[in-house]
Design a protein around this motif. Structure first.
Motif, PDB file in Angstrom:
ATOM      1  N   ASP A 191      51.945  31.766 -36.764  1.00 13.07           N
ATOM      2  CA  ASP A 191      51.377  33.109 -36.824  1.00 13.07           C
ATOM      3  C   ASP A 191      49.964  33.136 -37.397  1.00 13.07           C
ATOM      4  O   ASP A 191      49.493  34.176 -37.847  1.00 13.07           O
ATOM      5  N   ASN A 192      49.284  32.015 -37.373  1.00 17.60           N
ATOM      6  CA  ASN A 192      47.934  31.942 -37.913  1.00 17.60           C
ATOM      7  C   ASN A 192      46.975  32.703 -36.995  1.00 17.60           C
ATOM      8  O   ASN A 192      46.916  32.448 -35.803  1.00 17.60           O
ATOM      9  N   LYS A 193      46.234  33.651 -37.563  1.00 19.50           N
ATOM     10  CA  LYS A 193      45.329  34.463 -36.763  1.00 19.50           C
ATOM     11  C   LYS A 193      43.895  33.918 -36.754  1.00 19.50           C
ATOM     12  O   LYS A 193      43.054  34.431 -36.049  1.00 19.50           O
ATOM     13  N   ASN A 202      35.423  36.166 -37.572  1.00 21.21           N
ATOM     14  CA  ASN A 202      36.059  36.402 -38.870  1.00 21.21           C
ATOM     15  C   ASN A 202      35.053  36.621 -39.985  1.00 21.21           C
ATOM     16  O   ASN A 202      35.316  37.355 -40.933  1.00 21.21           O
ATOM     17  N   ALA A 203      33.906  35.968 -39.902  1.00 23.04           N
ATOM     18  CA  ALA A 203      32.883  36.071 -40.942  1.00 23.04           C
ATOM     19  C   ALA A 203      31.945  37.259 -40.713  1.00 23.04           C
ATOM     20  O   ALA A 203      31.103  37.551 -41.558  1.00 23.04           O
ATOM     21  N   LEU A 204      32.098  37.902 -39.565  1.00 24.23           N
ATOM     22  CA  LEU A 204      31.205  38.997 -39.172  1.00 24.23           C
ATOM     23  C   LEU A 204      29.748  38.528 -39.117  1.00 24.23           C
ATOM     24  O   LEU A 204      28.830  39.192 -39.577  1.00 24.23           O
ATOM     25  N   LEU A 205      29.592  37.334 -38.559  1.00 23.94           N
ATOM     26  CA  LEU A 205      28.267  36.740 -38.364  1.00 23.94           C
ATOM     27  C   LEU A 205      28.069  36.464 -36.880  1.00 23.94           C
ATOM     28  O   LEU A 205      29.042  36.371 -36.116  1.00 23.94           O
ATOM     29  N   SER A 244      30.744  33.271 -46.675  1.00 18.02           N
ATOM     30  CA  SER A 244      31.369  33.981 -45.549  1.00 18.02           C
ATOM     31  C   SER A 244      32.006  33.016 -44.561  1.00 18.02           C
ATOM     32  O   SER A 244      33.114  33.248 -44.070  1.00 18.02           O
ATOM     33  N   ILE A 245      31.309  31.928 -44.274  1.00 15.99           N
ATOM     34  CA  ILE A 245      31.833  30.945 -43.318  1.00 15.99           C
ATOM     35  C   ILE A 245      33.094  30.284 -43.879  1.00 15.99           C
ATOM     36  O   ILE A 245      34.113  30.180 -43.190  1.00 15.99           O
ATOM     37  N   VAL A 246      33.029  29.841 -45.118  1.00 13.92           N
ATOM     38  CA  VAL A 246      34.183  29.167 -45.740  1.00 13.92           C
ATOM     39  C   VAL A 246      35.381  30.109 -45.783  1.00 13.92           C
ATOM     40  O   VAL A 246      36.499  29.731 -45.405  1.00 13.92           O
ATOM     41  N   GLU A 247      35.172  31.337 -46.215  1.00 17.58           N
ATOM     42  CA  GLU A 247      36.276  32.289 -46.310  1.00 17.58           C
ATOM     43  C   GLU A 247      36.799  32.702 -44.940  1.00 17.58           C
ATOM     44  O   GLU A 247      37.988  32.953 -44.781  1.00 17.58           O
ATOM     45  N   ALA A 248      35.933  32.732 -43.932  1.00 13.57           N
ATOM     46  CA  ALA A 248      36.367  33.058 -42.570  1.00 13.57           C
ATOM     47  C   ALA A 248      37.319  31.998 -42.024  1.00 13.57           C
ATOM     48  O   ALA A 248      38.166  32.286 -41.184  1.00 13.57           O
TER      49      ALA A 248
END
Length: 102
Positions: free
Chosen positions: A32-34, A45-48, A70-74
Motif C-alpha cells: 500500500d505504499n503511495k 510528493n515534494a511539490l517541486l 523536501s526531496i528527502v521527505e518526499a
C-alpha cells in the motif's frame, strides 16, 4: 566552486540516489505504499518541478537546504537517513562519480 564544495555536492547527489534506490527496493515489498520512487514521483510528493529533481540528482545544480529536505521527505526518509548515507560515502565512490561525470 572550490574542491571541498564540489565533494559535498557529489556526496549529496550520491546520497539522494542511494535513498531513491533504497526506496525502489522498499516499494516492491510494500503493497500500500503511495510513494513512487521516480523523479516524477518525488517531484510530485515534494511539490517541486521534475526539472528541479532532475537537475539536483544529475549534478546540474546544488539544492538549497529547503529543497534537499523536501526531496528527502518526499521519498519518506528522514534527514537522519540522509545523513547516514552522506557519512557512509567512500572516497572511491566520489572518484567513480567524478570519472563517470567528467
Amino acid at each position: 566552486m572550490n574542491p571541498e564544495q564540489n565533494i559535498y555536492k557529489i556526496k549529496i547527489i550520491i546520497s539522494l540516489k542511494k535513498l531513491l534506490e533504497r526506496g525502489k527496493s522498499l516499494q516492491k515489498e510494500l503493497k500500500d505504499n503511495k510513494v513512487v520512487y521516480s523523479y516524477h514521483g518525488v517531484a510530485s510528493n515534494a511539490l517541486l518541478r521534475k526539472a528541479t529533481i532532475n537537475d539536483t540528482l544529475n549534478g546540474i545544480t546544488s539544492p538549497k537546504a529547503t529543497t534537499l529536505i523536501s526531496i528527502v521527505e518526499a521519498m519518506e526518509f528522514t534527514m537522519s537517513d540522509f545523513g547516514r548515507e552522506f557519512d557512509s560515502i567512500l572516497d572511491q565512490e566520489i572518484e567513480t562519480y567524478q570519472n563517470e561525470n567528467s
